[in-house]
Design an enzyme around this catalytic site. Structure first.
Site, PDB file in Angstrom:
ATOM      1  N   CYS A  33      -5.881  18.057  -9.430  1.00  0.00           N
ATOM      2  CA  CYS A  33      -6.673  19.449  -9.447  1.00  0.00           C
ATOM      3  C   CYS A  33      -5.994  20.206 -10.498  1.00  0.00           C
ATOM      4  CB  CYS A  33      -6.834  20.101  -8.228  1.00  0.00           C
ATOM      5  SG  CYS A  33      -5.385  20.380  -7.337  1.00  0.00           S
ATOM      6  N   SER A  91       0.720  -1.310   0.078  1.00  0.00           N
ATOM      7  CA  SER A  91      -0.110  -0.106  -0.009  1.00  0.00           C
ATOM      8  C   SER A  91       0.800   1.329   0.006  1.00  0.00           C
ATOM      9  CB  SER A  91      -1.108   0.108   1.122  1.00  0.00           C
ATOM     10  OG  SER A  91      -1.753  -0.748   1.249  1.00  0.00           O
ATOM     11  N   HIS A  99      -3.249   0.059  -3.609  1.00  0.00           N
ATOM     12  CA  HIS A  99      -3.276  -1.183  -2.615  1.00  0.00           C
ATOM     13  C   HIS A  99      -3.157  -2.260  -3.754  1.00  0.00           C
ATOM     14  CE1 HIS A  99      -4.620   1.533   0.355  1.00  0.00           C
ATOM     15  NE2 HIS A  99      -5.494   2.098  -0.320  1.00  0.00           N
ATOM     16  N   SER A 143      -2.879  17.134  -5.261  1.00  0.00           N
ATOM     17  CA  SER A 143      -3.749  16.019  -4.369  1.00  0.00           C
ATOM     18  C   SER A 143      -2.783  14.710  -4.517  1.00  0.00           C
ATOM     19  CB  SER A 143      -5.045  15.691  -5.163  1.00  0.00           C
ATOM     20  OG  SER A 143      -5.830  17.031  -5.123  1.00  0.00           O
TER      21      SER A 143
END
Ligand code: SPD
Length: 427
Positions: free
Chosen positions: A84, A56, A69, A64
């Site tokens: 963004c 992970s 996973h 952002s």
């Protein structure tokens, strides 16, 4: 003008290469590179390898994040890329699809923070910053990377720094030099720990010295495998040795260890050494009968290129290649981790050398699964068992060379077997 603050793609990568899905260092690299390809500004990354498998991690970017996973056993990665501004998340998607070798995939895209639904606040930014300054980072690890040597039920994990000094897929196996926190640099073949800087002496002293002292006058020694060089380093400490032939199938192992584990690969320039990068199984098959005093089989585990090092024909060839009186020592696996291979090898040696001519010595290697490991012997001709009369000679040798594992008491003591091990090899 955009109608949303961000763009979020939720991705399913399926039928990926399972080895990549379990390789935390490669995944971290690929995720960071995917962010950079998409022209994001990377702030930080934190990745974790789960034992026995799965990864992970998150890459925090100014725009952002990218998160992942993995389930290596399904060749599956759940990835999300949240962006963004002008950043194009699909560039990261394309890059990861290639890197993970995903044969199938799907994705959904969502706009996040629809401006039609939001009301902008006016707040005092200086107050916010003061509050933020009150919080102190408690020093969490941002890198928690583990190397796991395992079968389907047991594992040994070492936390490593994440630094990879050597990583090469040879024709035989993946050869890596990694750095563990506890045991220093280590050689890994495929996903198995072979040796580490801090505990290599357990193995290399114990594969060599008991046999070298058990034999009355070992002059001509054959080492099969042993590409890291630790076994020949120990054998060449014995002044009576005239010739050592080492046959290692994978030149990449020698190259990696010479460069990154020089204290183990310390004797490749010794004039008594003949080094052959060749198949040890074929070498034993073609060896002239009655050639060697001692044969040391320093092989890997019985998967991949070392599988043939556990066969009846190989040990029959080794028996023939020994002189009339000679000793064979083989990396014997673990009676707690590879019971089947351990027992079968001993039975093979009993069949070839004789029921009372196949002793086993046990020793400890903290970086091998279960820590309990073995060398298995074949004693040919009139070579006596492990009991020796050479205490003073051994102790002088031990102190002259500063040995850290082997000594006269262990020479005998390592052949004392727990009852469950005796039971395991009983025919
Ligand atoms: N599971 C590890 C078995 C190790 C075999 N060989 C180690 C090489 C050290 N020279």
């Amino acid at each position: 003008m955009s109608t949303a603050l961000g763009n979020h793609i939720l991705v399913e990568f399926m039928n990926c290469d399972p080895h990549i899905m379990n390789d935390v260092a490669a995944i971290e690299r690929d995720m960071v590179d995917a962010a950079k390809k998409a022209e994001a500004t990377v702030i930080n990354s934190t990745f974790h390898h789960f034992s026995p498998y799965g990864v992970s991690g998150v890459v925090v970017i100014q725009e952002s994040h990218l998160a992942i996973h993995t389930w290596p056993e399904y060749g599956y990665a759940a990835v999300d890329v949240f962006t963004c501004g002008d950043m194009n998340a699909w560039i990261a998607f394309d890059y990861l699809k290639e890197s993970f070798q995903a044969k199938s995939y799907s994705a959904i895209e969502m706009k996040r923070g629809s401006v039609n639904l939001l009301t902008r606040n006016d707040f005092d930014i200086s107050t916010m910053r003061q509050k933020a300054n009150e919080w102190v980072n408690p020093g969490f690890y941002t890198r928690n990377v583990w190397f796991t040597d395992k079968d389907e039920n047991q594992a040994l994990s070492l936390r490593f720094t994440g630094d990879v000094f050597y990583d090469h897929q040879s024709s035989f196996q993946r050869v890596r030099i990694l750095e563990s926190y506890k045991y220093g640099k280590m050689l890994a073949l495929d996903d198995m720990v072979m040796t580490t800087e801090k505990d290599e002496f357990h193995y290399h002293e114990m594969i060599s010295h008991p046999a070298m002292f058990m034999h009355p006058n070992p002059k001509n020694v054959l080492v099969i495998g042993g590409g890291d060089g630790g076994t020949i380093r120990e054998v060449l400490r014995h002044p009576g040795v005239e010739k050592v032939t080492m046959v290692e199938i994978d030149g990449a192992v020698i190259e990696a260890c010479k460069e990154h584990l020089p204290n183990i690969a310390a004797s490749f320039d010794d004039p008594k050494l003949t080094l052959l990068v060749d198949d040890g199984i074929a070498f034993a098959q073609n060896a002239a009968p009655g050639t060697y005093d001692v044969i040391l089989v320093d092989g890997s585990d019985p998967v991949g290129p070392a599988e043939g090092l556990f066969s009846v024909s190989f040990y029959t060839n080794c028996y023939n290649a020994l002189k009339e009186n000679g000793i064979l020592v083989a990396q014997g696996e673990s009676p707690k981790f590879n019971e089947k291979a351990f027992r079968e090898l001993n039975h093979t040696l009993q069949d070839i050398f004789g029921a009372d001519k196949a002793p086993v010595s046990l020793f400890f290697v903290p970086t091998y699964p279960t820590g309990m490991w073995s060398f298995q012997y074949g004693l040919k001709g009139n070579i006596e068992g492990p009991i020796h009369q050479k205490e003073a000679e051994i102790e002088t040798f031990v102190s002259t060379h500063g040995l850290r594992y082997y000594n006269a008491a262990l020479h005998n003591g390592s052949f004392a077997l727990p009852n469950f091990v005796k039971e395991l090899i009983k025919k």
